[in-house]
Write a protein that holds these residues in place. Structure first.
Motif, PDB file in Angstrom:
ATOM      1  N   ALA A 138       0.832  -1.211   0.000  1.00  0.00           N
ATOM      2  CA  ALA A 138       0.000   0.000   0.000  1.00  0.00           C
ATOM      3  C   ALA A 138       0.867   1.262   0.000  1.00  0.00           C
ATOM      4  N   GLY A 139       1.949   1.246   0.751  1.00  0.00           N
ATOM      5  CA  GLY A 139       2.824   2.417   0.824  1.00  0.00           C
ATOM      6  C   GLY A 139       3.459   2.765  -0.506  1.00  0.00           C
TER       7      GLY A 139
ATOM      8  N   TYR B  58       3.777   6.193  -5.104  1.00  0.00           N
ATOM      9  CA  TYR B  58       3.854   6.308  -6.566  1.00  0.00           C
ATOM     10  C   TYR B  58       2.765   7.245  -7.085  1.00  0.00           C
ATOM     11  N   TYR B  59       1.541   7.056  -6.606  1.00  0.00           N
ATOM     12  CA  TYR B  59       0.448   7.928  -7.032  1.00  0.00           C
ATOM     13  C   TYR B  59       0.712   9.373  -6.615  1.00  0.00           C
TER      14      TYR B  59
ATOM     15  N   VAL C  95       4.549   7.322   2.453  1.00  0.00           N
ATOM     16  CA  VAL C  95       5.842   7.273   3.140  1.00  0.00           C
ATOM     17  C   VAL C  95       5.653   6.831   4.593  1.00  0.00           C
ATOM     18  N   ALA C  96       4.606   7.310   5.242  1.00  0.00           N
ATOM     19  CA  ALA C  96       4.326   6.880   6.613  1.00  0.00           C
ATOM     20  C   ALA C  96       4.006   5.389   6.662  1.00  0.00           C
ATOM     21  N   SER C  97       3.325   4.876   5.649  1.00  0.00           N
ATOM     22  CA  SER C  97       3.043   3.439   5.589  1.00  0.00           C
ATOM     23  C   SER C  97       4.329   2.645   5.455  1.00  0.00           C
TER      24      SER C  97
ATOM     25  N   SER D  82      14.013   1.742  -2.892  1.00  0.00           N
ATOM     26  CA  SER D  82      14.518   3.059  -2.479  1.00  0.00           C
ATOM     27  C   SER D  82      15.939   3.263  -2.954  1.00  0.00           C
ATOM     28  N   VAL D  83      16.771   2.237  -2.795  1.00  0.00           N
ATOM     29  CA  VAL D  83      18.169   2.326  -3.248  1.00  0.00           C
ATOM     30  C   VAL D  83      18.214   2.441  -4.764  1.00  0.00           C
ATOM     31  N   ALA D  84      17.358   1.701  -5.457  1.00  0.00           N
ATOM     32  CA  ALA D  84      17.327   1.773  -6.919  1.00  0.00           C
ATOM     33  C   ALA D  84      16.947   3.169  -7.409  1.00  0.00           C
TER      34      ALA D  84
END
Length: 96
Positions: A16-17, A22-23, A56-58, A88-90
């Motif tokens: 979900a996060g 992304y959205y 981001v909180a999720s 995140s690293v990608a």
């Protein structure tokens, strides 16, 4: 909360996060039509930022839950951390 339930919830929150983040990012791309009122543009921007922050909180909550559930569900906790950190690293690596 049981550690196995926390690990399952963490995996759900990762999915979900990332979808919400992304959205939140993609909805801010592009230029609005000049005929759209400024108030409507600002409302859409605020909504996009709210969705991004919830995403981001999720992800952060999923990381915390995976740490909590590590001793009871090691494979799911490690999978959760990998699903949060590897994309995140990608993203950071591709922006360099």
């Amino acid at each position: 909360m049981k550690q196995t339930a926390a690990a399952n919830l963490a995996l759900l929150l990762v999915l979900a996060g990332w979808l919400l983040a992304y959205y939140g990012v993609m909805s801010q791309l592009g230029d609005p039509s000049p005929s759209v009122p400024h108030a409507q543009i600002e409302a859409a921007r605020r909504q996009s930022l709210a969705v991004l922050f919830i995403g981001v909180a999720s992800l952060l909550t999923a990381l915390w839950l995976s740490g909590y559930s590590f001793s009871g569900a090691k494979v799911r906790a490690i999978t959760c951390v990998a699903l949060v950190l590897l994309p995140s690293v990608a993203v950071v690596w591709s922006s360099l």
